[in-house]
Design a protein around this motif. Structure first.
Motif, PDB file in Angstrom:
ATOM      1  N   ARG A 147      -8.582  48.783  19.076  1.00  0.00           N
ATOM      2  CA  ARG A 147      -7.170  48.954  19.428  1.00  0.00           C
ATOM      3  C   ARG A 147      -6.573  47.797  20.218  1.00  0.00           C
ATOM      4  O   ARG A 147      -5.413  47.870  20.629  1.00  0.00           O
ATOM      5  N   ALA A 148      -7.292  46.724  20.437  1.00  0.00           N
ATOM      6  CA  ALA A 148      -6.790  45.607  21.237  1.00  0.00           C
ATOM      7  C   ALA A 148      -6.257  44.490  20.343  1.00  0.00           C
ATOM      8  O   ALA A 148      -6.835  44.182  19.297  1.00  0.00           O
ATOM      9  N   ARG A 149      -5.157  43.878  20.765  1.00  0.00           N
ATOM     10  CA  ARG A 149      -4.647  42.675  20.111  1.00  0.00           C
ATOM     11  C   ARG A 149      -5.544  41.493  20.468  1.00  0.00           C
ATOM     12  O   ARG A 149      -6.063  41.403  21.583  1.00  0.00           O
ATOM     13  N   LEU A 150      -5.709  40.593  19.518  1.00  0.00           N
ATOM     14  CA  LEU A 150      -6.740  39.578  19.661  1.00  0.00           C
ATOM     15  C   LEU A 150      -6.313  38.380  20.509  1.00  0.00           C
ATOM     16  O   LEU A 150      -7.132  37.845  21.262  1.00  0.00           O
ATOM     17  N   PHE A 151      -5.059  37.939  20.412  1.00  0.00           N
ATOM     18  CA  PHE A 151      -4.654  36.804  21.251  1.00  0.00           C
ATOM     19  C   PHE A 151      -4.704  37.163  22.741  1.00  0.00           C
ATOM     20  O   PHE A 151      -5.277  36.411  23.541  1.00  0.00           O
ATOM     21  N   PRO A 152      -4.130  38.305  23.160  1.00  0.00           N
ATOM     22  CA  PRO A 152      -4.276  38.680  24.567  1.00  0.00           C
ATOM     23  C   PRO A 152      -5.737  38.833  24.984  1.00  0.00           C
ATOM     24  O   PRO A 152      -6.087  38.566  26.135  1.00  0.00           O
ATOM     25  N   MET A 153      -6.593  39.251  24.059  1.00  0.00           N
ATOM     26  CA  MET A 153      -8.017  39.372  24.364  1.00  0.00           C
ATOM     27  C   MET A 153      -8.611  38.023  24.753  1.00  0.00           C
ATOM     28  O   MET A 153      -9.399  37.921  25.700  1.00  0.00           O
ATOM     29  N   GLY A 209      -6.130  52.940  26.730  1.00  0.00           N
ATOM     30  CA  GLY A 209      -5.916  54.332  26.339  1.00  0.00           C
ATOM     31  C   GLY A 209      -6.767  54.718  25.145  1.00  0.00           C
ATOM     32  O   GLY A 209      -7.435  53.893  24.523  1.00  0.00           O
ATOM     33  N   LYS A 210      -6.734  56.006  24.806  1.00  0.00           N
ATOM     34  CA  LYS A 210      -7.559  56.518  23.718  1.00  0.00           C
ATOM     35  C   LYS A 210      -7.063  56.013  22.366  1.00  0.00           C
ATOM     36  O   LYS A 210      -5.884  55.757  22.172  1.00  0.00           O
ATOM     37  N   ARG A 211      -8.010  55.896  21.434  1.00  0.00           N
ATOM     38  CA  ARG A 211      -7.647  55.596  20.057  1.00  0.00           C
ATOM     39  C   ARG A 211      -6.860  56.763  19.465  1.00  0.00           C
ATOM     40  O   ARG A 211      -7.046  57.915  19.867  1.00  0.00           O
ATOM     41  N   ARG A 422       1.119  41.644  25.295  1.00  0.00           N
ATOM     42  CA  ARG A 422       0.908  43.099  25.176  1.00  0.00           C
ATOM     43  C   ARG A 422      -0.507  43.367  24.678  1.00  0.00           C
ATOM     44  O   ARG A 422      -0.963  42.782  23.703  1.00  0.00           O
ATOM     45  N   LEU A 423      -1.205  44.270  25.351  1.00  0.00           N
ATOM     46  CA  LEU A 423      -2.641  44.437  25.120  1.00  0.00           C
ATOM     47  C   LEU A 423      -2.986  45.178  23.836  1.00  0.00           C
ATOM     48  O   LEU A 423      -3.940  44.827  23.148  1.00  0.00           O
ATOM     49  N   ARG A 424      -2.215  46.214  23.512  1.00  0.00           N
ATOM     50  CA  ARG A 424      -2.650  47.143  22.470  1.00  0.00           C
ATOM     51  C   ARG A 424      -1.871  46.959  21.168  1.00  0.00           C
ATOM     52  O   ARG A 424      -0.698  46.609  21.166  1.00  0.00           O
ATOM     53  N   LEU A 425      -2.568  47.225  20.073  1.00  0.00           N
ATOM     54  CA  LEU A 425      -1.927  47.249  18.771  1.00  0.00           C
ATOM     55  C   LEU A 425      -0.887  48.361  18.722  1.00  0.00           C
ATOM     56  O   LEU A 425      -1.021  49.386  19.402  1.00  0.00           O
ATOM     57  N   ARG A 426       0.121  48.198  17.872  1.00  0.00           N
ATOM     58  CA  ARG A 426       1.060  49.281  17.637  1.00  0.00           C
ATOM     59  C   ARG A 426       0.364  50.366  16.807  1.00  0.00           C
ATOM     60  O   ARG A 426      -0.608  50.078  16.099  1.00  0.00           O
ATOM     61  N   GLY A 433      -5.809  49.083  10.689  1.00  0.00           N
ATOM     62  CA  GLY A 433      -7.091  48.480  11.031  1.00  0.00           C
ATOM     63  C   GLY A 433      -6.910  47.089  11.600  1.00  0.00           C
ATOM     64  O   GLY A 433      -6.055  46.325  11.131  1.00  0.00           O
ATOM     65  N   THR A 434      -7.685  46.765  12.611  1.00  0.00           N
ATOM     66  CA  THR A 434      -7.569  45.462  13.250  1.00  0.00           C
ATOM     67  C   THR A 434      -7.814  44.323  12.269  1.00  0.00           C
ATOM     68  O   THR A 434      -7.166  43.274  12.345  1.00  0.00           O
ATOM     69  N   ASP A 435      -8.732  44.533  11.340  1.00  0.00           N
ATOM     70  CA  ASP A 435      -9.064  43.461  10.397  1.00  0.00           C
ATOM     71  C   ASP A 435      -7.844  43.045   9.584  1.00  0.00           C
ATOM     72  O   ASP A 435      -7.545  41.856   9.457  1.00  0.00           O
ATOM     73  N   GLU A 436      -7.130  44.013   9.037  1.00  0.00           N
ATOM     74  CA  GLU A 436      -5.975  43.684   8.210  1.00  0.00           C
ATOM     75  C   GLU A 436      -4.770  43.288   9.052  1.00  0.00           C
ATOM     76  O   GLU A 436      -4.050  42.345   8.728  1.00  0.00           O
ATOM     77  N   ALA A 437      -4.557  43.997  10.169  1.00  0.00           N
ATOM     78  CA  ALA A 437      -3.370  43.755  10.980  1.00  0.00           C
ATOM     79  C   ALA A 437      -3.431  42.430  11.730  1.00  0.00           C
ATOM     80  O   ALA A 437      -2.411  41.764  11.906  1.00  0.00           O
ATOM     81  N   GLN A 438      -4.625  42.013  12.180  1.00  0.00           N
ATOM     82  CA  GLN A 438      -4.733  40.847  13.051  1.00  0.00           C
ATOM     83  C   GLN A 438      -5.439  39.654  12.412  1.00  0.00           C
ATOM     84  O   GLN A 438      -5.237  38.522  12.845  1.00  0.00           O
ATOM     85  N   ILE A 439      -6.283  39.908  11.416  1.00  0.00           N
ATOM     86  CA  ILE A 439      -7.077  38.811  10.851  1.00  0.00           C
ATOM     87  C   ILE A 439      -6.691  38.501   9.410  1.00  0.00           C
ATOM     88  O   ILE A 439      -6.615  37.338   9.014  1.00  0.00           O
TER      89      ILE A 439
END
Length: 489
Positions: A147-153, A209-211, A422-426, A433-439
């Protein structure tokens, strides 16, 4: 033609002028060779953690966790070069051993002077300890799974390594660190690696927060691991790398290094068996593979602060107690209602605490003395009737937990107030999925077809997009009007 080495090593700064001084004469080459071999062995734990985390996650998030392991290694290596090594292991400290200076900023003067472990020079020790930094960083990111965005990570990891990891490493491992001078014992990272990363990951999970789980709206999300094979392979990499992690932490190639190696393997085995039998009676009399892997890792975590201090027989007790405690912590985490889906806190945070306290009980002066002339004398723990040692261990544990949780929370809460951090994905991105949304890439291709170039049709609406994609993949377009032509309009 040969160099005329007439200079004498200075013992500070770079250690001397390499054009006039042979800096190698101060050291036993075997010690340098041993730590040089251990460094890449420890690094193998980084992809091991990636495989472990990826296997435990759902398939649509699997690649992002492999990505995070390599990203963490890259970010931590740069941070270590930039100022990390200096903040942790400079030869002078500030605040009565609270933090190092910037005397080694950008690896300036990191060369041939004796390091914090005097058996090897700064450059060798810096390479070895840089791998510890990378392992710690990727462990902590487990709290952000799915659930975390990768650039802020990436931004957070650089800040966390600087403000959380480096001070704790300085306290415990720098010869001038306040915990080291107090008498707390941390052989290979109970405080700096496991307690800091485990509790940092817990705070990351809490603030994110929770998934989103439509089934468990009021409870804790629970998903089956998507690949037990990856979990096993990750555990294999970790167990292999841990033997360099602990044995190399002796700082030399003495008997103490090999003694700690046997303790490491024995604790891992006993931890794996303990968790396996506990889950056998809790999980319908099934010998769970994930339970076995979790127990092995718990045993390895527990023995990490103790391996170079305790008798080999004590590693059996440490492996059993740490695995049992971490197993209970998995359930306790649910009572806390914190969605740490990869059990970063239960395994590393709790396991590090248990191992550190047990070090105060079982530390033996004669085990430490097996390093010979390289050993700094200790009074031992309870088995040497040194009753204060557990108090010193608890002081280190409480300090590491307080610093890690407080500072991690401050960093994350401050970052989340900045729009582009912003830390969390919408919610819709998390569902995708993080793979499709962020990568935009995927571990498995059967669910999403990736076409590397656009497909356009000269005749609007003549061929459905799905058919065009099929034609592209098969290599034979069914309709001549469908082209993969980057110049078409």
């Amino acid at each position: 033609m040969s160099y005329n080495f007439t200079g004498t090593p200075t013992g500070h700064g770079t250690g001397g002028d390499t054009l006039t001084t042979d800096l190698n004469t101060q050291y036993d080459m075997v010690n340098m060779l041993w730590l040089g071999v251990c460094a890449p062995g420890v690094w193998l734990m980084v992809p091991g953690i990636g495989l472990l985390y990826s296997g435990l996650a759902r398939k649509k998030h699997a690649l992002s966790l492999l990505w995070a392991s390599l990203m963490a290694s890259a970010v931590c290596m740069f941070q270590w070069f930039f100022w990390g090594y200096s903040l942790a292991f400079s030869h002078h400290t500030k605040g009565n051993g609270f933090i190092g200076t910037l005397e080694f900023f950008g690896f300036r003067d990191v060369l041939g002077a004796p390091s914090s472990v005097s058996a090897v020079p700064d450059i060798v020790f810096a390479v070895f300890q840089g791998m510890f930094a990378a392992v710690t960083g990727v462990l902590m990111l487990g709290g952000a799974c799915e659930r975390a965005r990768l650039f802020p990570m990436m931004v957070f990891l650089f800040l966390w390594m600087t403000i959380v990891y480096c001070p704790i490493a300085c306290w415990a491992w720098n010869a001038s660190g306040w915990l080291a001078k107090l008498g707390a014992l941390d052989y290979a990272g109970g405080l700096a690696v496991h307690i800091s990363s485990g509790h940092g990951g817990l705070i990351y999970a809490l603030i994110l927060g929770k998934r989103n789980d439509p089934v468990a709206k009021n409870g804790m999300p629970k998903y089956k691991p998507h690949s037990i094979t990856s979990v096993v392979l990750g555990t294999v990499f970790l167990w292999f790398g841990w033997q360099f992690f602990n044995e190399g932490s002796a700082g030399n190639a003495t008997i103490r290094a090999w003694y700690s190696g046997m303790s490491t393997n024995l604790a891992a085995g006993c931890g794996g068996l303990t968790w396996l039998f506990i889950d056998y009676f809790r999980c319908g009399k099934k010998w769970t593979t994930v339970g076995l892997c979790s127990g092995i890792i718990a045993g390895l975590v527990g023995i990490t602060p103790a391996a170079g201090f305790v008798p080999i027989w004590a590693s059996v007790i440490i492996g059993i107690l740490t695995a049992a405690g971490c197993n209970v912590a998995v359930d306790f985490k649910s009572l806390l209602r914190i969605d740490d889906g990869l059990d970063c806190w239960a395994l590393h945070g709790v396991g590090g605490v248990i191992g550190s306290v047990l070090t105060g009980i079982f530390a033996a002066d004669y085990v430490n003395a097996s390093a010979g002339s390289y050993a700094a004398p200790i009074e031992g723990g309870w088995i040497n009737h040194h009753w204060k040692q557990v108090g010193y261990q608890l002081a280190g544990v409480c300090a590491a937990i307080a610093w890690s949780t407080t500072v991690t929370a401050i960093i994350l809460l401050a970052m989340d107030k900045i729009p582009f951090l912003r830390l969390r994905l919408r919610p819709e991105e998390e569902e995708l999925g993080t793979d499709e949304a962020q990568i935009g890439e995927f571990t498995y291709q059967e669910d999403t077809i990736f076409v590397p170039e656009p497909i356009r049709s000269h005749v609007s609406g003549e061929v459905p997009v799905a058919e065009a994609i099929d034609d592209k993949i098969m290599g034979e377009p069914k309709n001549a009007s469908v082209k993969s032509d980057s110049t078409s309009n």
